[in-house]
Design an enzyme around this catalytic site. Structure first.
Site, PDB file in Angstrom:
ATOM      1  N   LYS A  47       0.917  -1.130  -0.350  1.00  0.00           N
ATOM      2  CA  LYS A  47       0.705   0.177   0.708  1.00  0.00           C
ATOM      3  C   LYS A  47       0.766   1.304  -0.167  1.00  0.00           C
ATOM      4  O   LYS A  47       0.256   1.763  -0.624  1.00  0.00           O
ATOM      5  CB  LYS A  47      -0.754   0.045   1.440  1.00  0.00           C
ATOM      6  N   GLN A  91      -4.677  -1.325   9.611  1.00  0.00           N
ATOM      7  CA  GLN A  91      -4.056  -2.873   9.086  1.00  0.00           C
ATOM      8  C   GLN A  91      -5.034  -3.764   9.920  1.00  0.00           C
ATOM      9  O   GLN A  91      -4.428  -3.567  11.009  1.00  0.00           O
ATOM     10  CB  GLN A  91      -2.828  -3.030   9.043  1.00  0.00           C
ATOM     11  N   ASP A 114     -10.993   3.196   4.148  1.00  0.00           N
ATOM     12  CA  ASP A 114     -11.631   1.415   4.345  1.00  0.00           C
ATOM     13  C   ASP A 114     -12.987   1.032   3.916  1.00  0.00           C
ATOM     14  O   ASP A 114     -13.296   0.103   3.464  1.00  0.00           O
ATOM     15  CB  ASP A 114     -10.814   0.333   4.541  1.00  0.00           C
TER      16      ASP A 114
END
Ligand code: NAD
Length: 274
Positions: A47, A91, A114
């Protein structure tokens, strides 16, 4: 025909990079990684690399495995209040002593790149503009690129997770597909997959969808990422199923790059007010 996620993601990333330059945007994502789970480390590294390529800054907060509830709360709260930070990426999974859902929902929904917060998922399910989770959004972008119209198709989504199965089922429903959701308690999976015009496999079981489970001309979207004999494979037996499929995504280079691209586009959308 192979749906080339890598190629489409590269095209979209390049467009995004140009927009960021043309609009003189300064975009910064905070990435929070708790502990050192090897798979998470790889995802985070990817990422960061992908962000850099399109001109998005990242700030990595690599926190100790033993961080307390209160300390992590403080980190997220500070990032919520930091005007230099446009997006926050937590994460997952967190270590066992920390509650994933609780910390996801501590993130300001306006920085939730997200699209995992209850607010953003609720907005999706109420058909309001929102930040959609990257994998389902990436799948829709891929279908759009290849001009695959899902109107009236019988779609089967295998998997009912909050981050893939449920949101992709909702998005396909909104695009007028007739969607069936299958899961661990589905009695006879083949009964559904054999009739499906479109199958989205988001399970995490290597090569579980075999050629005898699908009909000729099916469209296959393989979300699964599984390690088998040191190779990455999907949930679909690509070699056999591709002989029957009209369109199919490979693993790797299918849904994976589209997911990362959608994540990067989410930061841009956030900056632009969704
Ligand atoms: P998850 O474990 O949260 O959900 C898996 C789902 O599959 C569950 O809802 C379960 O009911 C269903 N399931 C499990 N075994 C089944 C079976 N035998 N028959 C029918 N249904 C079954 O996983 P997830 O986060 O949704 O991810 C699914 C897969 O996709 C994993 O392999 C993951 O690594 C991968 N993934 C890939 C990307 C990407 O960018 N390509 C993104 C997210 C997840």
């Amino acid at each position: 025909m192979i749906l080339d996620g890598k190629m489409v993601a590269d095209l979209r990333n390049e467009e995004l990079r140009k927009k960021i330059i043309a609009e003189n945007l300064k975009l910064t994502t905070a990435i929070i990684l708790v502990g050192s789970n090897p798979a998470s480390l790889v995802y985070v590294k990817n990422k960061i690399k992908a962000s850099k390529k399109v001109g998005i800054n990242t700030k990595l907060f690599n926190l100790d495995e033993t961080i307390s509830d209160a300390e992590l709360t403080k980190v997220i709260t500070n990032l919520n209040n930091d005007n230099e930070i446009d997006g926050i990426l937590l994460q997952l999974p967190l270590p066992k002593h920390l509650d994933d859902d609780k910390f996801i929902n501590l993130i300001n929904p306006l920085k939730d790149i997200d699209g995992f917060t209850t607010i953003n998922q609720g907005r999706l399910f109420q058909k309001q503009p929102t930040i959609v989770s990257a994998t389902p959004q990436g799948i829709i972008n891929l279908l759009n690129h290849y001009k695959i119209d899902v109107t009236g198709l019988d779609a089967v989504v295998i998997g009912r997770s909050q981050i893939v199965g449920m949101p992709i089922a909702k998005l396909l429903t909104d695009l007028n597909a007739t969607v069936t959701i299958c899961h661990t308690k589905t009695k006879d999976l083949s009964k559904y997959t054999k009739k499906a015009d479109l199958i989205v496999a988001a399970v995490g079981v290597p090569k579980m969808i075999t050629a005898n489970m699908v009909k000729e001309g099916v469209i296959i979207i393989d979300v699964g990422i599984n390690r088998l004999n040191d190779k990455l494979v999907g949930d679909v037996d690509f070699d056999e199923v591709s002989k029957k499929a009209k369109y199919i995504t490979p693993v790797p280079k299918g849904v994976g790059p589209m997911t990362i691209n959608a994540l990067l586009e989410n930061i841009y959308k956030i900056k632009r007010g969704v």
